[in-house]
Write a protein that holds these residues in place. Structure first.
Motif, short mmCIF file in Angstrom:
data_model
loop_
_atom_site.label_atom_id
_atom_site.label_comp_id
_atom_site.label_asym_id
_atom_site.label_seq_id
_atom_site.Cartn_x
_atom_site.Cartn_y
_atom_site.Cartn_z
N ASN A 56 0.82 -1.21 0.00
CA ASN A 56 0.00 0.00 0.00
C ASN A 56 0.85 1.25 0.00
N PHE A 57 2.07 1.15 0.56
CA PHE A 57 2.98 2.29 0.52
C PHE A 57 3.32 2.63 -0.93
N LEU A 58 3.64 1.60 -1.72
CA LEU A 58 3.95 1.83 -3.14
C LEU A 58 2.74 2.43 -3.84
N LEU A 59 1.57 1.87 -3.56
CA LEU A 59 0.34 2.35 -4.18
C LEU A 59 0.13 3.83 -3.87
N GLU A 60 0.30 4.16 -2.59
CA GLU A 60 0.10 5.53 -2.14
C GLU A 60 1.07 6.49 -2.84
N ASN A 61 2.36 6.07 -2.93
CA ASN A 61 3.35 7.01 -3.43
C ASN A 61 3.47 7.06 -4.93
N TYR A 62 3.00 6.02 -5.62
CA TYR A 62 3.13 6.05 -7.08
C TYR A 62 1.81 6.20 -7.80
N ILE A 63 0.69 6.16 -7.09
CA ILE A 63 -0.60 6.33 -7.77
C ILE A 63 -1.50 7.34 -7.09
N LEU A 64 -1.65 7.23 -5.77
CA LEU A 64 -2.75 7.96 -5.13
C LEU A 64 -2.42 9.39 -4.75
N ARG A 65 -1.23 9.62 -4.23
CA ARG A 65 -0.92 10.91 -3.67
C ARG A 65 -0.96 12.01 -4.74
N GLU A 66 -1.16 13.25 -4.29
CA GLU A 66 -1.20 14.36 -5.23
C GLU A 66 0.15 14.47 -5.94
N GLY A 67 0.14 14.41 -7.26
CA GLY A 67 1.38 14.51 -8.02
C GLY A 67 2.13 13.21 -8.11
N ALA A 68 1.58 12.13 -7.53
CA ALA A 68 2.31 10.87 -7.53
C ALA A 68 2.37 10.25 -8.92
N LEU A 69 1.46 10.66 -9.78
CA LEU A 69 1.42 10.05 -11.12
C LEU A 69 2.42 10.69 -12.08
N GLY A 142 10.69 5.89 3.14
CA GLY A 142 11.04 4.82 2.21
C GLY A 142 10.26 3.56 2.48
N ILE A 143 10.41 2.61 1.58
CA ILE A 143 9.65 1.38 1.71
C ILE A 143 10.16 0.54 2.88
N THR A 144 11.48 0.68 3.21
CA THR A 144 12.02 -0.07 4.36
C THR A 144 11.29 0.33 5.63
N GLU A 145 11.13 1.64 5.79
CA GLU A 145 10.44 2.13 6.98
C GLU A 145 9.04 1.55 7.06
N ALA A 146 8.34 1.57 5.92
CA ALA A 146 6.97 1.06 5.91
C ALA A 146 6.95 -0.41 6.29
N THR A 147 7.90 -1.19 5.76
CA THR A 147 7.93 -2.62 6.07
C THR A 147 8.19 -2.83 7.55
N VAL A 148 9.19 -2.10 8.09
CA VAL A 148 9.52 -2.26 9.50
C VAL A 148 8.32 -1.91 10.36
N PHE A 149 7.61 -0.84 9.96
CA PHE A 149 6.44 -0.44 10.72
C PHE A 149 5.36 -1.53 10.71
N GLY A 150 5.12 -2.10 9.52
CA GLY A 150 4.12 -3.16 9.42
C GLY A 150 4.49 -4.35 10.27
N PHE A 151 5.77 -4.76 10.18
CA PHE A 151 6.24 -5.93 10.93
C PHE A 151 6.12 -5.66 12.43
N GLY A 152 6.57 -4.49 12.86
CA GLY A 152 6.51 -4.15 14.29
C GLY A 152 5.09 -4.14 14.81
N SER A 153 4.18 -3.52 14.05
CA SER A 153 2.78 -3.48 14.50
C SER A 153 2.22 -4.87 14.63
N GLY A 154 2.59 -5.74 13.66
CA GLY A 154 2.11 -7.12 13.72
C GLY A 154 2.59 -7.81 14.98
N ILE A 155 3.89 -7.61 15.31
CA ILE A 155 4.43 -8.27 16.51
C ILE A 155 3.73 -7.73 17.75
N GLY A 156 3.47 -6.43 17.79
CA GLY A 156 2.77 -5.85 18.93
C GLY A 156 1.41 -6.49 19.11
#
Lengths: 205, 233
Positions: A56-69, A142-156
């Motif tokens: 979803n991070f990729l989706l947000e940054n390459y399609i959805l956000r203003e100017g992302a296209l 970056g995408i690394t941050e997003a992944t780490v955030f997802g993984f951390g939230s899951g563990i929590g």
């Protein structure tokens, strides 16, 4: 690196999905009667969160956000599709869950049997969509941050559900007032656990 | 033999035709509306939709806005899914339901952003989380997929009200005890506060997330003590 570790620890303890934001409470309350099933659901949530948040991070940054296209053509620089984000996020989550289910079934039937009915249920777990929406709100770089955030939230989330399942297994032998039995006492215990988790507030590494 | 069968079928059709039409608010339909308020409350009995319910109950106003949004999404979602119930293939029904709900929520989100921007900022991600609010999915799955449009509409409204009153009750106590206000108006007299030489001070603890859980726990306690058939074994 240090920032990533910080984000990871914060996602697990300080911004715990359950104790700080109440996300995924429905399955947390419904599937926490036994530790073994709680572990299964917890692992499935970690799995799906780690995959869907970066996608979803990729989706947000390459399609959805203003100017992302604008990578497509400079003419799209002013297009803002963010009003579509709910629909796209939930579609990605539902299809990802479906994909993950099929992959797990093919490559690890034992894990598939263990997770069983939990995988399809996860599509409607608030913690998963919540992870993506928080990602959108916090503007990760970056995408690394997003992944780490997802993984951390899951563990929590995993820690929280396993802990409450263990407590509920023990509490069966206690003398709880009749109207509080089951649901009521679980709410109050979760509240007390939340108070304990608040002691992590403000921790930085 | 075939003749007999045909006759029987015709008789059945006639019977169906002759059945009196159910009034719009028959006893059964009223039950759909009333049950979720107490005996079958979505939050305290069915344990659905707690996710977004608790995080936005610090103040009454956001809780009210949230309740209205859920009311709209539930009623409309139930009606739409009930209209489509005969055309949705069973295997992809969850995705279809999610798309219907997600479009409705996107609509609500845009309306909130346009008319009550402050509240929309305060609710932040929780508007989006109405999509995965288990009440909505649960009612779609359990009720709208198998019932007529009008019944599904009533069921949606009933459950949304059941959700709303718990939400507002929790928000009432948290705002009153936590900030001494109701809907933003000062309720506790100013002269009572310690700063003005009084004896009272707000319980800041009520504003923190764990207290929402404990408040719901106490509401469940009171409800089940009065309505003993809800007690779990």
């Amino acid at each position: 690196m240090q920032e990533l570790v910080n984000l990871f620890v914060k996602a697990i303890f300080v911004d715990n999905m359950i104790f700080a934001y109440f996300l995924g409470m429905c399955s947390y309350l419904a599937v926490s009667k036994k530790v073994s099933t709680a572990v299964g659901l917890g692992i499935a949530v970690i799995f799906v969160l780690t995959i869907t948040v970066p996608v979803n991070f990729l989706l947000e940054n390459y399609i959805l956000r203003e100017g992302a296209l604008s990578w497509l053509s400079p003419a799209f620089a002013e297009v803002d599709l963010s009003f579509l984000s709910f629909i796209l996020f939930i579609a990605v989550i539902a299809s990802m869950v479906q994909l993950v289910e099929m992959t797990v079934e093919k490559f690890s039937p034992s894990l598939y049997n263990a997770l069983g009915i939990f995988l399809p249920l996860i599509a409607v777990n608030c913690a998963i969509l919540g992870g993506s929406l928080f990602m959108q709100e916090r503007n990760f770089i970056g995408i690394t941050e997003a992944t780490v955030f997802g993984f951390g939230s899951g563990i929590g989330w995993f820690l929280a559900i396993v802990a409450i399942a263990a407590i509920r297994e023990k509490i069966q032998y206690s003398n709880v007032p009749a109207p509080l039995k089951g649901l009521g006492i679980t709410f109050i215990v979760t509240g007390l656990m939340g108070i304990a988790f608040m002691s992590f507030m403000g921790i930085k590494l | 033999m075939a003749d007999v069968l045909e006759k029987e079928e015709k008789a059945k059709e006639l019977l169906i035709d002759k059945q009196p039409k159910e009034p719009l608010l028959s006893k059964k339909n009223r039950k759909l509306l009333n049950d979720p308020l107490n005996d079958n409350n979505p939050i305290t009995v069915q344990v659905l939709g707690i996710c977004s319910a608790l995080a936005i109950t610090v103040k009454l106003y956001p809780a009210l806005v949230m309740s209205i949004s859920v009311l709209f999404v539930m009623a409309a979602g139930n009606v739409i899914v009930s209209l489509m119930r005969n055309f949705i293939p069973n295997r992809i029904r969850i995705i279809v339901q999610l798309v219907v709900v997600a479009s409705l929520v996107a609509l609500v989100d845009q309306v909130l952003k346009a008319f009550v921007y402050d509240v929309s900022k305060e609710l932040s991600v929780f508007v989006g989380l109405i999509i995965t609010n288990c009440i909505i999915m649960g009612r779609l799955e359990a009720f709208a997929l198998g019932n007529t449009v009008w019944k599904s509409f009533l069921d949606g409204i009933g459950n949304a009200f059941g959700y709303a009153w718990i939400l507002l009750a929790v928000a009432f106590f948290r705002e009153l005890l936590g900030s001494g206000t109701l809907f933003g108006f000062q309720v506790i007299p100013n002269a009572w506060y310690l700063a003005n030489g009084g004896f009272y001070s707000n319980n800041g603890f009520m504003l923190l997330p764990p207290m929402a859980l404990i408040t719901v726990g106490i509401i469940i306690w009171v409800q089940r003590a009065r309505n003993t058939k809800l007690i779990e074994e």
